[in-house]
Design an enzyme around this catalytic site. Structure first.
Site, PDB file in Angstrom:
ATOM      1  N   SER A  50       0.843  -1.196   0.000  1.00  0.00           N
ATOM      2  CA  SER A  50       0.000   0.000   0.000  1.00  0.00           C
ATOM      3  C   SER A  50       0.881   1.250   0.000  1.00  0.00           C
ATOM      4  O   SER A  50       1.687   1.441  -0.905  1.00  0.00           O
ATOM      5  CB  SER A  50      -0.966  -0.041   1.190  1.00  0.00           C
ATOM      6  OG  SER A  50      -1.970   0.935   1.068  1.00  0.00           O
ATOM      7  N   GLU A  92      -2.399  -2.584  -7.772  1.00  0.00           N
ATOM      8  CA  GLU A  92      -3.579  -2.776  -6.930  1.00  0.00           C
ATOM      9  C   GLU A  92      -3.930  -1.441  -6.295  1.00  0.00           C
ATOM     10  O   GLU A  92      -3.141  -0.509  -6.302  1.00  0.00           O
ATOM     11  CB  GLU A  92      -3.313  -3.829  -5.853  1.00  0.00           C
ATOM     12  CG  GLU A  92      -2.225  -3.463  -4.846  1.00  0.00           C
ATOM     13  CD  GLU A  92      -2.717  -2.649  -3.660  1.00  0.00           C
ATOM     14  OE1 GLU A  92      -3.864  -2.848  -3.234  1.00  0.00           O
ATOM     15  OE2 GLU A  92      -1.947  -1.812  -3.167  1.00  0.00           O
ATOM     16  N   HIS A 107      -4.939  -5.177  -1.093  1.00  0.00           N
ATOM     17  CA  HIS A 107      -5.935  -4.962  -0.037  1.00  0.00           C
ATOM     18  C   HIS A 107      -7.034  -6.017  -0.078  1.00  0.00           C
ATOM     19  O   HIS A 107      -8.206  -5.713  -0.307  1.00  0.00           O
ATOM     20  CB  HIS A 107      -6.538  -3.567  -0.175  1.00  0.00           C
ATOM     21  CG  HIS A 107      -5.572  -2.463   0.105  1.00  0.00           C
ATOM     22  ND1 HIS A 107      -4.671  -2.004  -0.840  1.00  0.00           N
ATOM     23  CD2 HIS A 107      -5.366  -1.718   1.215  1.00  0.00           C
ATOM     24  CE1 HIS A 107      -3.959  -1.018  -0.319  1.00  0.00           C
ATOM     25  NE2 HIS A 107      -4.357  -0.823   0.918  1.00  0.00           N
TER      26      HIS A 107
END
Length: 312
Positions: free
Chosen positions: A119, A216, A282
């Site tokens: 992330s 992502e 995630h």
């Protein structure tokens, strides 16, 4: 044009080794951190907490303490000769404020060390790749529900750290072929927002030529995903990419079918293999995927196969 380079693998871990735990991004509850450390201890490893790991910024509550303190903890962990890995406790926000505060000259003087996160940690993956030439792990941040509550997520990280030979072919139950074909290249990438925001900064690579790109994101509207992909395409950053592996797009609106349609529409014209929902990012059950590793993306089989284990 220079292709995405293969990076040096850090050594695998052994029971009894010490591992540093830092918070370079957002804060987390003490209880979650303590539970995470208990899991790591059950693997036979000894977690060593950064001095400021539980800090909170006095004015900006989305940050785990002052930028200088978060950077100091990360650098100290990397330079600590008694620990063999650096595990990020959480993503969130703030890594972009840390990357320019690290002393990469000092960090180059020590042997490669395992570094894990995803992330917001994408900014640090890119910086460590560019500055140190070290392969890192796109894997779970340990003080989150995904790591604490999904046994498969924690087990995937444990196996990658301690038994990497067992995880060479990566896939997930939902993995699917979006654009068929097979490609070889070096893995790179991570979170779309961070990669897009980092363009033209000192730690943004010039292009993805010859690489297997991982992408992502979470909680983004399809229109913003469209703009971010458009920016990567229009700048030429995606020119020459060999293949693309897509992870999760959890809570992206208006829903998975529209997001999937956009990804196919934007990426299929590149003419390279694309795999959807490979199972990283995630999502509750998260794969740990090395960045900077030579691999084969088989879109027809929906697999990513490493040439060698993630750790040496």
């Amino acid at each position: 044009m220079r292709t995405v380079p293969q990076l040096r693998r850090p050594p695998r871990l052994r029971p009894g080794m010490r591992v540093s735990v830092v918070a370079p991004c957002s804060p987390m509850p003490r209880e979650r951190l303590e539970r995470a450390c208990s899991i790591v201890e059950a693997w036979g490893l000894e977690p060593v907490l950064g001095e400021h790991v539980l800090d909170r910024h006095p004015r900006l509550p989305y940050l785990a303490g002052l930028d200088s303190d978060r950077a100091a903890d990360l650098q100290a962990a990397w330079l600590d000769p008694t620990t063999s890995a650096v595990l990020c406790a959480r993503g969130g926000n703030g890594a972009h404020r840390v990357v320019d505060l690290l002393d990469y000259s000092a960090m180059r003087t020590v042997a490669p060390k395992v570094f894990v996160g995803y992330s917001d940690v994408t900014a640090l993956h890119e910086a460590l790749a560019m500055e140190l030439g070290v392969s890192t792990l796109h894997g779970p941040v340990i003080a989150t529900r995904e790591f604490l509550e999904e046994e498969a997520t924690a087990e995937g990280l444990r196996a990658t750290l301690l038994d990497p030979d067992s995880l060479v072919k990566l896939t997930s139950p939902g993995a699917e072929t979006l654009v068929p074909g097979t490609a070889r290249g070096v893995t790179f990438g991570g979170n779309l927002s961070l990669l897009s925001d980092g363009l033209a900064t000192p730690h943004s690579r010039l292009s993805g030529t010859g690489g297997i790109l991982l992408l992502e994101d979470v909680s983004e509207d399809v229109s913003r995903i469209d703009r971010m992909l458009g920016q990567l395409l229009r700048t030429g950053w995606l020119s020459g990419v060999a293949g693309i592996a897509l992870g999760s797009w959890r809570d992206c609106t208006p829903g998975p079918d529209v997001v999937r349609a956009l990804l196919v529409e934007r990426l299929a014209p590149l003419g390279v293999p694309v795999v959807g929902d490979l199972g990283f990012g995630h999502c509750p059950v998260q794969l740990t995927v090395p960045l900077g590793a030579m691999a084969t993306l088989d879109a027809d089989a929906a697999t990513l196969t490493l040439d060698a284990p993630a750790l040496a």
